[in-house]
Scaffold this active site. Structure first.
Site, short mmCIF file in Angstrom:
data_model
loop_
_atom_site.label_atom_id
_atom_site.label_comp_id
_atom_site.label_asym_id
_atom_site.label_seq_id
_atom_site.Cartn_x
_atom_site.Cartn_y
_atom_site.Cartn_z
N SER A 39 23.24 21.83 34.68
CA SER A 39 23.28 21.79 33.30
C SER A 39 22.02 22.33 32.25
O SER A 39 22.10 22.50 31.25
CB SER A 39 23.58 20.38 32.72
OG SER A 39 22.46 19.50 33.23
N LYS A 76 17.94 16.59 30.23
CA LYS A 76 18.33 17.42 29.21
C LYS A 76 17.21 17.72 28.12
O LYS A 76 16.12 17.16 28.06
CB LYS A 76 19.37 16.57 28.21
CG LYS A 76 20.59 16.19 29.03
CD LYS A 76 21.41 17.06 29.65
CE LYS A 76 22.71 16.48 30.22
NZ LYS A 76 23.29 17.62 31.39
#
Length: 181
Positions: A39, A76
């Protein structure tokens, strides 16, 4: 004979202090973290190992680790801070109406041939259902926008769930680097 006992005691004391010091550093300041998944590509690769810093408040575009559940952590990038209005239009990021450059996405944007890397959205179209990032929360996204479960899916991240920030990859050795936005 007495000298031998005091020397052993000094060694044990030094060992105890070293272990206590390492524990405090690991618990409150720095800890290693493993990137699990794609990701954050191309910035971070699956199985990269990084140093997590547990001090300081996250800033815009910092890479953070946060608890999703008791067993699961995500890594993230911070896009929105409390009170920010986040919008994507035509694969461009707007924060509070101002266009922001995301150079860390340039590599992926050049490779995409079938539409935008980041589909257009506003905060109201996410689980946040608000015009702005709520107080005490962050809006986060993975750099691999098409394949990232992030605030667009799970909502804003409460600050108390943030473990820390990270920007230093120390393994694999050939890819040691400092992430600079």
């Amino acid at each position: 004979m007495i000298n031998d006992k005091s020397e052993v005691f000094e060694w044990l004391k030094a060992l105890f202090i070293a272990i206590a010091f390492a524990f405090v550093i690991h618990t409150f300041f720095f800890t290693p973290v493993l990137v699990d998944g794609a990701s954050m590509e191309p910035t971070l690769q699956d199985q990269d190992r990084m140093i997590l810093t547990k001090v300081g408040e996250p800033k815009r575009f910092d890479i953070i680790v946060f608890h999703v559940t008791e067993e699961t952590d995500y890594i993230k990038r911070v896009i929105g801070l409390p009170g920010d209005r986040i919008e994507y239009k035509d694969d461009r990021l707007y924060i509070n109406g101002k266009l922001f450059d995301e150079p860390y996405l340039d590599e992926f944007k050049q490779e995409v041939i079938d539409g935008p890397l980041t589909h257009s959205f506003t905060l109201r179209e996410t689980p946040i259902k608000s015009e702005v990032v709520p107080e005490g929360h962050l809006f986060v996204m993975g750099d691999n926008r098409r394949y990232s479960t992030d605030s667009r899916h799970i909502g804003a991240v409460p600050m108390e769930k943030v473990v820390g920030t990270t920007k230093f990859v120390f393994y694999p050795i050939g890819k040691i680097k400092i992430i600079d936005k």
